[in-house]
Design an enzyme around this catalytic site. Structure first.
Site, PDB file in Angstrom:
ATOM      1  N   SER A 146      19.427  -2.648  62.767  1.00 21.13           N
ATOM      2  CA  SER A 146      18.493  -2.710  61.628  1.00 21.13           C
ATOM      3  C   SER A 146      19.289  -3.206  60.443  1.00 21.13           C
ATOM      4  CB  SER A 146      17.954  -1.310  61.329  1.00 21.13           C
ATOM      5  OG  SER A 146      17.358  -1.268  60.049  1.00 21.13           O
ATOM      6  N   TYR A 161      19.750   7.691  60.117  1.00 23.91           N
ATOM      7  CA  TYR A 161      19.269   6.400  60.646  1.00 23.91           C
ATOM      8  C   TYR A 161      20.261   5.292  60.274  1.00 23.91           C
ATOM      9  CZ  TYR A 161      15.973   2.573  61.644  1.00 23.91           C
ATOM     10  OH  TYR A 161      15.368   1.447  62.152  1.00 23.91           O
ATOM     11  N   LYS A 165      22.469   3.027  62.958  1.00 20.58           N
ATOM     12  CA  LYS A 165      22.319   1.576  63.122  1.00 20.58           C
ATOM     13  C   LYS A 165      23.636   0.843  62.817  1.00 20.58           C
ATOM     14  CE  LYS A 165      18.023   1.599  64.481  1.00 20.58           C
ATOM     15  NZ  LYS A 165      17.659   1.229  65.844  1.00 20.58           N
ATOM     16  N   THR A 196       4.878  -1.744  62.020  1.00 23.50           N
ATOM     17  CA  THR A 196       4.684  -1.165  63.362  1.00 23.50           C
ATOM     18  C   THR A 196       4.182   0.271  63.184  1.00 23.50           C
ATOM     19  OG1 THR A 196       6.866  -0.133  63.510  1.00 23.50           O
ATOM     20  CG2 THR A 196       6.708  -2.424  64.251  1.00 23.50           C
TER      21      THR A 196
HETATM   22  P1  NDP Z   1       7.887   2.673  67.217  1.00 18.62           P
HETATM   23  O1  NDP Z   1       7.980   4.087  66.734  1.00 18.62           O
HETATM   24  O2  NDP Z   1       6.630   1.928  66.996  1.00 18.62           O
HETATM   25  O3  NDP Z   1       8.249   2.627  68.781  1.00 18.62           O
HETATM   26  C1  NDP Z   1       9.392   3.276  69.261  1.00 18.62           C
HETATM   27  C2  NDP Z   1       9.390   3.219  70.756  1.00 18.62           C
HETATM   28  O4  NDP Z   1      10.563   3.892  71.220  1.00 18.62           O
HETATM   29  C3  NDP Z   1       8.212   3.919  71.390  1.00 18.62           C
HETATM   30  O5  NDP Z   1       7.701   3.104  72.418  1.00 18.62           O
HETATM   31  C4  NDP Z   1       8.795   5.212  71.958  1.00 18.62           C
HETATM   32  O6  NDP Z   1       8.090   5.550  73.155  1.00 18.62           O
HETATM   33  C5  NDP Z   1      10.229   4.782  72.259  1.00 18.62           C
HETATM   34  N1  NDP Z   1      11.175   5.899  72.242  1.00 18.62           N
HETATM   35  C6  NDP Z   1      11.494   6.704  71.205  1.00 18.62           C
HETATM   36  N2  NDP Z   1      12.387   7.627  71.579  1.00 18.62           N
HETATM   37  C7  NDP Z   1      12.652   7.389  72.902  1.00 18.62           C
HETATM   38  C8  NDP Z   1      13.492   8.002  73.859  1.00 18.62           C
HETATM   39  N3  NDP Z   1      14.258   9.064  73.562  1.00 18.62           N
HETATM   40  N4  NDP Z   1      13.518   7.504  75.112  1.00 18.62           N
HETATM   41  C9  NDP Z   1      12.753   6.445  75.453  1.00 18.62           C
HETATM   42  N5  NDP Z   1      11.944   5.811  74.580  1.00 18.62           N
HETATM   43  C10 NDP Z   1      11.891   6.293  73.323  1.00 18.62           C
HETATM   44  O7  NDP Z   1       9.135   1.910  66.573  1.00 18.62           O
HETATM   45  P2  NDP Z   1       9.316   0.390  66.121  1.00 18.62           P
HETATM   46  O8  NDP Z   1       8.658  -0.530  67.067  1.00 18.62           O
HETATM   47  O9  NDP Z   1       9.011   0.302  64.676  1.00 18.62           O
HETATM   48  O10 NDP Z   1      10.909   0.289  66.246  1.00 18.62           O
HETATM   49  C11 NDP Z   1      11.550  -0.139  67.420  1.00 18.62           C
HETATM   50  C12 NDP Z   1      13.023  -0.290  67.126  1.00 18.62           C
HETATM   51  O11 NDP Z   1      13.210  -1.185  66.052  1.00 18.62           O
HETATM   52  C13 NDP Z   1      13.730   1.022  66.715  1.00 18.62           C
HETATM   53  O12 NDP Z   1      15.023   1.055  67.281  1.00 18.62           O
HETATM   54  C14 NDP Z   1      13.816   0.896  65.215  1.00 18.62           C
HETATM   55  O13 NDP Z   1      14.860   1.654  64.667  1.00 18.62           O
HETATM   56  C15 NDP Z   1      14.032  -0.591  65.057  1.00 18.62           C
HETATM   57  N6  NDP Z   1      13.676  -1.130  63.755  1.00 18.62           N
HETATM   58  C16 NDP Z   1      12.404  -0.969  63.271  1.00 18.62           C
HETATM   59  C17 NDP Z   1      12.070  -1.472  62.023  1.00 18.62           C
HETATM   60  C18 NDP Z   1      10.711  -1.299  61.450  1.00 18.62           C
HETATM   61  O14 NDP Z   1      10.544  -1.569  60.233  1.00 18.62           O
HETATM   62  N7  NDP Z   1       9.710  -0.904  62.208  1.00 18.62           N
HETATM   63  C19 NDP Z   1      13.066  -2.168  61.205  1.00 18.62           C
HETATM   64  C20 NDP Z   1      14.370  -2.293  61.825  1.00 18.62           C
HETATM   65  C21 NDP Z   1      14.646  -1.796  63.058  1.00 18.62           C
HETATM   66  P3  NDP Z   1       7.893   7.043  73.661  1.00 18.62           P
HETATM   67  O15 NDP Z   1       7.602   7.899  72.444  1.00 18.62           O
HETATM   68  O16 NDP Z   1       6.780   6.952  74.630  1.00 18.62           O
HETATM   69  O17 NDP Z   1       9.181   7.389  74.312  1.00 18.62           O
END
Ligand code: NDP
Length: 254
Positions: A146, A161, A165, A196
């Site tokens: 990130s 966080y 990262k 998201t």
């Molecule tokens: P979401 O919260 O929309 O999605 C996160 C996903 O991760 C879900 O599908 C969840 O599924 C899965 N997840 C969470 N914990 C676990 C775990 N322990 N094991 C397996 N799966 C897991 O997040 P985003 O799409 O916004 O973010 C995705 C990535 O991008 C993250 O790493 C985030 O830090 C990074 N990011 C996001 C930004 C943003 O602005 N949105 C900016 C920069 C980076 P489930 O709960 O079913 O396990």
């Protein structure tokens, strides 16, 4: 044809963690459109993503595993090797964020963020790297970092966080150096604010505070991350390893 050879993923198997929603879901669809068979790993399943990919003519299946639990990850990776025979690409995307000041956050909250974002990516990369090395696959691992790994976001506090990262960026460089002799490339992706479900939970006053700080005065879309992931996953990035690609609408450059 030339572009298909450079950026195409036909015949490749790609894992996307956290591909049930948000960035992971959109990028999983993008990888499938480029020709990859996509395997989604998450805790609660990714039926919707699998359906989206299959309806568009692509190949996908999902498996349940918590990336923080080594035995669950090992079982999922073994299942993929059994079903698909190999793993060419890992998009290590699953992650969580807790907005809390350092004095308010508990140690358990700190640990849960580090555990998922940093240790979870390490566990996944290790399990997949092992398969790539054993099978002689010159694969690509893309770790989700990130811009928070480079800058400190304001006005919300999220030390766990940000630290997780920053750790992902250097973990990626470390694995890139360690596995370069096997032909495995390891890079990280650092998005800025992306719209998201993770960011949908953020209060409106916080989004209003971000707006003047974003040079483009808008959040990015998950679709705007597909090209960077496709590049890192594909033969086009054959000479790219140990780097961090920032896709943040200019946030970190001012
Ligand atoms: P979401 O919260 O929309 O999605 C996160 C996903 O991760 C879900 O599908 C969840 O599924 C899965 N997840 C969470 N914990 C676990 C775990 N322990 N094991 C397996 N799966 C897991 O997040 P985003 O799409 O916004 O973010 C995705 C990535 O991008 C993250 O790493 C985030 O830090 C990074 N990011 C996001 C930004 C943003 O602005 N949105 C900016 C920069 C980076 P489930 O709960 O079913 O396990």
């Amino acid at each position: 044809m030339y572009l298909e050879e450079l950026f195409g993923l036909k015949g490749k198997t790609a894992i996307v963690t956290g591909g049930g929603r948000g960035i992971g879901q959109v990028v999983a669809c993008g990888l499938a459109k480029a020709g990859a068979e996509v395997v989604i790993i998450s805790r609660s399943g990714a039926e919707e993503t699998v359906k989206l990919i299959q309806e568009a003519g692509g190949q996908a299946y999902d498996l349940r595993a918590d990336v923080t639990k080594e035995e669950e990850v090992d079982a999922a990776v073994a299942e993929i090797v059994k079903r698909s025979g190999k793993i060419d690409v890992l998009f290590n995307n699953a992650g969580i964020c807790i907005h809390k000041g350092t004095l308010e956050a508990s140690i358990e909250e700190w640990r849960s963020v580090i555990d998922c974002n940093l240790t979870g990516e390490y566990i996944m990369a290790r399990a997949v790297g092992r398969v790539m090395i054993e099978k002689g696959i010159k694969g690509s691992i893309i770790n989700m970092a990130s811009m928070s790994g480079t800058i400190v976001n304001i006005p919300q506090w999220q030390a766990s966080y940000n630290a997780s990262k920053a750790g992902v960026i250097h973990l990626s460089r470390s694995l890139a150096a360690e596995w370069i002799g096997y032909g495995i490339r390891v890079n990280s992706l650092s998005p800025g604010y992306i719209a998201t479900p993770m960011s949908a939970d953020v209060p409106q006053e916080l989004k209003d505070a971000w707006e003047p700080l974003m040079p483009m005065h808008r959040m990015g879309t998950p679709e705007e991350l597909i090209p960077a992931v496709l590049y890192l996953a594909s033969p086009a990035a054959g000479y790219t390893t140990g780097t961090d690609i920032i896709v943040d609408g200019g946030y970190t450059c001012i």
